[in-house]
Design a protein around this motif. Sequence first.
Motif, PDB file in Angstrom:
ATOM      1  N   LYS A  88       0.888  -1.237  -0.071  1.00 18.62           N
ATOM      2  CA  LYS A  88       0.104   0.177  -0.107  1.00 18.62           C
ATOM      3  C   LYS A  88       0.886   1.363  -0.078  1.00 18.62           C
ATOM      4  O   LYS A  88       0.592   2.231  -0.852  1.00 18.62           O
ATOM      5  CB  LYS A  88      -0.942  -0.030   1.126  1.00 18.62           C
ATOM      6  CG  LYS A  88      -1.985   1.362   1.289  1.00 18.62           C
ATOM      7  CD  LYS A  88      -2.995   1.248   2.275  1.00 18.62           C
ATOM      8  CE  LYS A  88      -3.916   2.289   2.494  1.00 18.62           C
ATOM      9  NZ  LYS A  88      -4.260   2.850   1.229  1.00 18.62           N
ATOM     10  N   GLY A 123      -3.961  -3.162  -2.585  1.00 23.95           N
ATOM     11  CA  GLY A 123      -3.945  -2.472  -3.769  1.00 23.95           C
ATOM     12  C   GLY A 123      -2.947  -2.870  -5.046  1.00 23.95           C
ATOM     13  O   GLY A 123      -2.922  -2.063  -5.889  1.00 23.95           O
ATOM     14  N   ASP A 176      -2.072  -4.220  -8.500  1.00 27.08           N
ATOM     15  CA  ASP A 176      -2.723  -3.941  -9.662  1.00 27.08           C
ATOM     16  C   ASP A 176      -2.794  -5.413 -10.550  1.00 27.08           C
ATOM     17  O   ASP A 176      -3.548  -5.478 -11.293  1.00 27.08           O
ATOM     18  CB  ASP A 176      -1.836  -2.868 -10.457  1.00 27.08           C
ATOM     19  CG  ASP A 176      -1.975  -1.621  -9.844  1.00 27.08           C
ATOM     20  OD1 ASP A 176      -2.970  -1.070  -9.693  1.00 27.08           O
ATOM     21  OD2 ASP A 176      -0.834  -0.826  -9.758  1.00 27.08           O
ATOM     22  N   LYS A 220       2.847   1.380  -3.405  1.00 28.35           N
ATOM     23  CA  LYS A 220       2.031   2.170  -4.535  1.00 28.35           C
ATOM     24  C   LYS A 220       1.662   3.436  -4.382  1.00 28.35           C
ATOM     25  O   LYS A 220       1.546   4.114  -5.368  1.00 28.35           O
ATOM     26  CB  LYS A 220       0.798   1.283  -4.515  1.00 28.35           C
ATOM     27  CG  LYS A 220      -0.225   1.476  -5.604  1.00 28.35           C
ATOM     28  CD  LYS A 220      -1.404   0.573  -5.923  1.00 28.35           C
ATOM     29  CE  LYS A 220      -2.375   0.985  -7.067  1.00 28.35           C
ATOM     30  NZ  LYS A 220      -3.635   0.141  -7.040  1.00 28.35           N
ATOM     31  N   ASP A 221       1.563   3.963  -3.308  1.00 23.88           N
ATOM     32  CA  ASP A 221       1.161   5.487  -3.019  1.00 23.88           C
ATOM     33  C   ASP A 221       2.412   6.403  -3.388  1.00 23.88           C
ATOM     34  O   ASP A 221       2.336   7.500  -3.676  1.00 23.88           O
ATOM     35  CB  ASP A 221       0.766   5.627  -1.625  1.00 23.88           C
ATOM     36  CG  ASP A 221      -0.705   5.155  -1.260  1.00 23.88           C
ATOM     37  OD1 ASP A 221      -1.331   4.873  -2.035  1.00 23.88           O
ATOM     38  OD2 ASP A 221      -0.863   5.091   0.029  1.00 23.88           O
TER      39      ASP A 221
END
Length: 354
Positions: free
Chosen positions: A64, A92, A94, A67-68
């Motif tokens: 998480k 999260g 993909d 990805k942010d």
Amino acid sequence: MKTKEVKIGNVVIGGGRPILIQSMTNTDTKDVRGTVAQIRALEEAGCEIIRCAVPDAESAAALKKIKDSISIPLVADIHFDAQAAIAAIENGADKIRINPGNIGGKEKIAAVVNAAKAAHIPIRVGANAGSLSRDILQKHDGPTAGALIESVLENIRTLERMKFDDIVVSIKSSNVSVCVEAYREIAKLVDYPLHLGVTEAGTYHMAVIKSAIAMGALILDGIGDTLRVSVTGDPVQEVYAARDILKSCGARKSGVEIISCPTCGRCTIDIEKIADSIERFTQNIKMPLKIAVMGCAVNGPGEAREADIGIAGGRGEGLLFAHGEIIKKVDEFDILPELRRMILELAKERNEER
């Protein structure tokens, strides 16, 4: 060969779209800062999809934050642990990469598939020589192309029986001929996007040779939607190699292509040094440019007429030219700075024209 479209984060693969470059981090995924730093370096080099190892719940939770902090799609690489796969999806990812055969029984596979369905993310399945079951190996007398294909089809059918078809396929071998044969055959049997790669290809020198032979053959056949050049070492080198393979096969019209002669007794300046320097200097230029570094007038402006700009060496001097037309003569010591200046100017012009 046109495959179905699959969405991975903010990109779409398949459907005849350009082949995208993928790599994989070699940091500890739990080390968020180190992993993000490596991914950003990979993005700068031209990586378009990144995969991270997720061996446990803590690694899944780190996705998480990772990805942010990045802008390219993030793929979770899962082996054996269905709960890690579900946690990766919840945090999260993909796309997830699994081998249904080593995730567990039907219930565990179904749990992962249902989580992927709910999140609307694809699953990459496939096989490599090290993941084949004992039965398949015995049936095919080893990790042959036929063995890989049977294993891949089993994985695909497992997901399809669960009404899941948001699938990407890979079918890798460290043997180049087996790899090419397997991809060519699977491309006839399924329409899912294909991720190309030669697994366990080795250190940079051999990895590039094996990957260029296998992927070059497949790309020229119209096969492939994403690719990774697997290198034992810095993954940034994987991206540079992938870019060069795509350019050499005519599948990617971006970045710098350098034409340089092999040198001979006519060459009186250090062409190898100039070519190496220009190659390093232009590694992160994304605009399509063709640059010639030639050793003498014999292989100079005329033979490299297709180059946007170039240099032909002489005795203690060089001729700078563009599309075969001589621009000016410069001293040997001014060749590199002048060529660099011209490259930057042309890249800027091309960028402004877009």
